[in-house]
Design a protein around this motif. Structure first.
Motif, PDB file in Angstrom:
ATOM      1  N   PRO A  19       0.841  -1.194   0.000  1.00  0.00           N
ATOM      2  CA  PRO A  19       0.000   0.000   0.000  1.00  0.00           C
ATOM      3  C   PRO A  19       0.874   1.241   0.000  1.00  0.00           C
ATOM      4  O   PRO A  19       2.025   1.203   0.459  1.00  0.00           O
ATOM      5  CB  PRO A  19      -0.792  -0.128   1.309  1.00  0.00           C
ATOM      6  N   GLY A  20       0.348   2.327  -0.527  1.00  0.00           N
ATOM      7  CA  GLY A  20       1.127   3.562  -0.567  1.00  0.00           C
ATOM      8  C   GLY A  20       0.260   4.788  -0.718  1.00  0.00           C
ATOM      9  O   GLY A  20      -0.939   4.699  -0.979  1.00  0.00           O
ATOM     10  N   PRO A  53       2.451   1.651 -11.743  1.00  0.00           N
ATOM     11  CA  PRO A  53       1.409   2.431 -11.082  1.00  0.00           C
ATOM     12  C   PRO A  53       0.621   1.570 -10.097  1.00  0.00           C
ATOM     13  O   PRO A  53       0.688   0.342 -10.130  1.00  0.00           O
ATOM     14  CB  PRO A  53       0.524   2.891 -12.241  1.00  0.00           C
ATOM     15  N   ALA A  54      -0.142   2.221  -9.261  1.00  0.00           N
ATOM     16  CA  ALA A  54      -0.975   1.507  -8.303  1.00  0.00           C
ATOM     17  C   ALA A  54      -2.035   0.690  -9.035  1.00  0.00           C
ATOM     18  O   ALA A  54      -2.566   1.104 -10.070  1.00  0.00           O
ATOM     19  CB  ALA A  54      -1.657   2.485  -7.350  1.00  0.00           C
ATOM     20  N   ASP A  57      -6.666  -1.884  -6.459  1.00  0.00           N
ATOM     21  CA  ASP A  57      -6.812  -2.068  -5.009  1.00  0.00           C
ATOM     22  C   ASP A  57      -5.883  -1.147  -4.211  1.00  0.00           C
ATOM     23  O   ASP A  57      -5.819  -1.222  -2.988  1.00  0.00           O
ATOM     24  CB  ASP A  57      -6.575  -3.531  -4.616  1.00  0.00           C
ATOM     25  N   GLY A  58      -5.135  -0.259  -4.899  1.00  0.00           N
ATOM     26  CA  GLY A  58      -4.275   0.708  -4.222  1.00  0.00           C
ATOM     27  C   GLY A  58      -2.878   0.219  -3.896  1.00  0.00           C
ATOM     28  O   GLY A  58      -2.082   0.955  -3.328  1.00  0.00           O
ATOM     29  N   LEU A  59      -2.564  -1.023  -4.262  1.00  0.00           N
ATOM     30  CA  LEU A  59      -1.230  -1.559  -3.990  1.00  0.00           C
ATOM     31  C   LEU A  59      -0.281  -1.226  -5.142  1.00  0.00           C
ATOM     32  O   LEU A  59      -0.655  -1.313  -6.307  1.00  0.00           O
ATOM     33  CB  LEU A  59      -1.296  -3.071  -3.780  1.00  0.00           C
ATOM     34  N   TYR A  60       0.944  -0.844  -4.781  1.00  0.00           N
ATOM     35  CA  TYR A  60       1.964  -0.496  -5.766  1.00  0.00           C
ATOM     36  C   TYR A  60       2.961  -1.634  -5.930  1.00  0.00           C
ATOM     37  O   TYR A  60       3.419  -2.197  -4.934  1.00  0.00           O
ATOM     38  CB  TYR A  60       2.767   0.729  -5.307  1.00  0.00           C
TER      39      TYR A  60
END
Length: 125
Positions: A19-20, A53-54, A57-60
């Motif tokens: 996550p970031g 890019p992410a 689900d927002g994970l990079y």
């Protein structure tokens, strides 16, 4: 943008999904703090380089920064041959370096010495 120039170990470092903060960009340095990636600051040694890019689900996707990996990037100022062996700081975007040596985190191993900024190779310390 930080790209891999060479590795001292033939095995490829694994990448992971973390996550970031919103808005992180591929090729930039990031630090894992409090369980999530944040943009690396000028004098903070990054723990990861973003490799994409992410996801939705927002994970990079990110690769760990290891001392055995040599990265290539652009400088936003002239990095003269006299700075080889010195550590410089990251630029504001975290995707390149400066020629500032105070509290530097990226050790210069090679530079093209181009006026106003050019290509450098080095490793994070």
């Amino acid at each position: 943008m930080f790209t891999i120039a060479s590795r001292a170990i033939g095995a490829v470092e694994p990448f992971c999904y973390l996550p970031g903060d919103e808005g992180l960009v591929p090729g930039a340095a990031a630090a894992l703090t409090g369980g999530k990636l944040t943009a690396a600051t000028a004098t903070t040694r990054p723990t990861h380089i973003l490799i994409g890019p992410a996801r939705p689900d927002g994970l990079y996707p990110a690769m760990p920064v290891l001392p055995t990996t040599v990265f290539e990037t652009k400088a936003n100022a002239t990095v003269a041959d006299t700075l080889v062996g010195s550590a410089v700081t990251l630029n504001e975007a975290g995707d390149g370096v400066t020629a500032t040596t105070a509290s530097g985190v990226f050790r210069i191993l090679a530079t093209d010495g181009q006026d106003g900024g050019g290509t450098v190779r080095g490793c994070f310390i």
